[in-house]
Enzyme design. Structure first.
Site, mmCIF file in Angstrom:
data_model
loop_
_atom_site.group_PDB
_atom_site.id
_atom_site.type_symbol
_atom_site.label_atom_id
_atom_site.label_comp_id
_atom_site.label_asym_id
_atom_site.label_seq_id
_atom_site.Cartn_x
_atom_site.Cartn_y
_atom_site.Cartn_z
ATOM 1 N N LYS A 14 11.239 -93.962 113.129
ATOM 2 C CA LYS A 14 11.036 -95.673 112.666
ATOM 3 C C LYS A 14 9.585 -95.962 111.402
ATOM 4 C CE LYS A 14 9.745 -98.015 116.407
ATOM 5 N NZ LYS A 14 9.792 -97.218 117.466
ATOM 6 N N ARG A 91 9.486 -105.933 120.698
ATOM 7 C CA ARG A 91 9.465 -105.062 121.573
ATOM 8 C C ARG A 91 10.083 -105.954 122.679
ATOM 9 N NH1 ARG A 91 6.043 -101.011 119.270
ATOM 10 N NH2 ARG A 91 5.954 -98.791 120.190
ATOM 11 N N ARG A 130 5.020 -84.303 117.768
ATOM 12 C CA ARG A 130 3.929 -84.978 116.867
ATOM 13 C C ARG A 130 2.477 -85.486 117.636
ATOM 14 N NH1 ARG A 130 4.900 -91.528 116.463
ATOM 15 N NH2 ARG A 130 4.361 -91.517 118.739
ATOM 16 N N ARG A 136 -3.376 -89.193 118.578
ATOM 17 C CA ARG A 136 -2.899 -90.063 120.019
ATOM 18 C C ARG A 136 -3.135 -89.770 121.395
ATOM 19 N NH1 ARG A 136 2.462 -94.034 116.991
ATOM 20 N NH2 ARG A 136 2.620 -94.492 119.358
ATOM 21 N N ARG A 147 6.529 -94.587 128.309
ATOM 22 C CA ARG A 147 6.977 -95.176 127.343
ATOM 23 C C ARG A 147 8.720 -96.019 126.729
ATOM 24 N NH1 ARG A 147 3.475 -91.607 122.894
ATOM 25 N NH2 ARG A 147 4.554 -93.721 121.284
HETATM 26 P P1 AMP Z 1 4.106 -97.659 118.268
HETATM 27 O O1 AMP Z 1 3.501 -97.149 117.213
HETATM 28 O O2 AMP Z 1 5.207 -98.773 117.895
HETATM 29 O O3 AMP Z 1 5.180 -96.588 118.852
HETATM 30 O O4 AMP Z 1 3.226 -97.735 119.611
HETATM 31 C C1 AMP Z 1 2.092 -98.177 120.061
HETATM 32 C C2 AMP Z 1 1.310 -98.424 121.270
HETATM 33 O O5 AMP Z 1 1.105 -100.288 120.652
HETATM 34 C C3 AMP Z 1 2.744 -99.217 122.339
HETATM 35 O O6 AMP Z 1 2.918 -98.292 123.061
HETATM 36 C C4 AMP Z 1 2.029 -100.615 122.696
HETATM 37 O O7 AMP Z 1 1.480 -100.585 123.878
HETATM 38 C C5 AMP Z 1 1.142 -100.707 121.300
HETATM 39 N N1 AMP Z 1 2.395 -101.882 120.995
HETATM 40 C C6 AMP Z 1 3.018 -101.952 119.329
HETATM 41 N N2 AMP Z 1 3.480 -103.130 119.628
HETATM 42 C C7 AMP Z 1 3.777 -103.762 120.162
HETATM 43 C C8 AMP Z 1 4.724 -104.661 120.283
HETATM 44 N N3 AMP Z 1 4.901 -105.639 119.732
HETATM 45 N N4 AMP Z 1 4.128 -105.349 121.404
HETATM 46 C C9 AMP Z 1 3.439 -104.279 122.530
HETATM 47 N N5 AMP Z 1 2.715 -103.541 122.356
HETATM 48 C C10 AMP Z 1 2.841 -102.952 121.939
#
Ligand code: AMP
Length: 191
Positions: A14, A91, A130, A136, A147
């Site tokens: 993404k 999500r 990554r 991270r 996840r």
């Molecule tokens: P990402 O960078 O999109 O992979 O998000 C990393 C982490 O941020 C996720 O594993 C969640 O813990 C949190 N997170 C990001 N977006 C959301 C969302 N829309 N709802 C809940 N948690 C989120």
């Protein structure tokens, strides 16, 4: 203003594809993961709360996420932007319903949901790769597994949700990023 949700599991590409969409279409990009990580880096109260979920691979509660999203839309998106890419939001079905309300109040709607579909083996390999330089806290094997479990249980039902609304477009997420982008762009150009 077009509203496009870029949907997919962690590691589905993404972020990479969002960069290309910004270059080609000049859309504003909202990554809720980036928003949360920026709070963590700045040491805000929200960052402290977010970190406790992120480091365990869990989702931040829906109400909190919906408020963050509305705030970003109102304060960070240029009113003249041609479109917005939602990356990492919604999500859960509750977040999708919240997004519908938030956009409706602003005279807008989700126009299309593009789903990058890739198998877990490939996703795990990409996230581990990554993790070598991302820094991270959630790019390690244990958290990656969590996840992906959260994705299958809480996020993947959105495919049916948006398919039911006739908005879901599947894109094969495995392959060369250029080919994947061509497939995404052809969907966007059809709007
Ligand atoms: P990402 O960078 O999109 O992979 O998000 C990393 C982490 O941020 C996720 O594993 C969640 O813990 C949190 N997170 C990001 N977006 C959301 C969302 N829309 N709802 C809940 N948690 C989120």
């Amino acid at each position: 203003m077009l509203n496009v949700v870029l949907f997919g599991a962690p590691g589905s590409g993404k972020g990479t594809q969002s960069e290309r969409l910004i270059d080609r279409y000049g859309f504003h990009h909202i990554s809720t993961g980036d928003v949360l990580r920026s709070h963590i880096a700045r040491g805000t109260e929200l960052g402290r709360v977010a970190d406790s979920y992120i480091s365990k691979g869990q989702l931040i509660p829906d109400d909190l996420m919906a408020n963050i999203l509305a705030d970003v839309l109102d304060n960070e998106v240029d009113k003249g932007a041609k479109g917005v890419i939602f990356d990492g939001f919604p999500r859960t079905v509750a977040q999708a319903e919240a997004l519908e309300g938030i956009l409706q109040e602003r005279g807008r709607k989700v126009d299309m949901v593009i789903g990058l579909e890739t198998d877990d083996e490939e996703l795990t390999a990409r996230l581990l790769k990554r993790g070598i330089d991302s820094g991270r806290s959630d790019d390690n094997l244990e958290t990656i597994r969590k996840r992906l479990e959260v994705y299958h249980n809480q996020t993947s039902p959105l495919r049916d949700y948006y398919t039911g609304q006739g908005k879901y477009r599947k894109v094969e997420g495995k392959g060369h990023p250029d080919e994947i982008f061509t497939a995404i762009a052809s969907h966007i150009d059809s709007i």
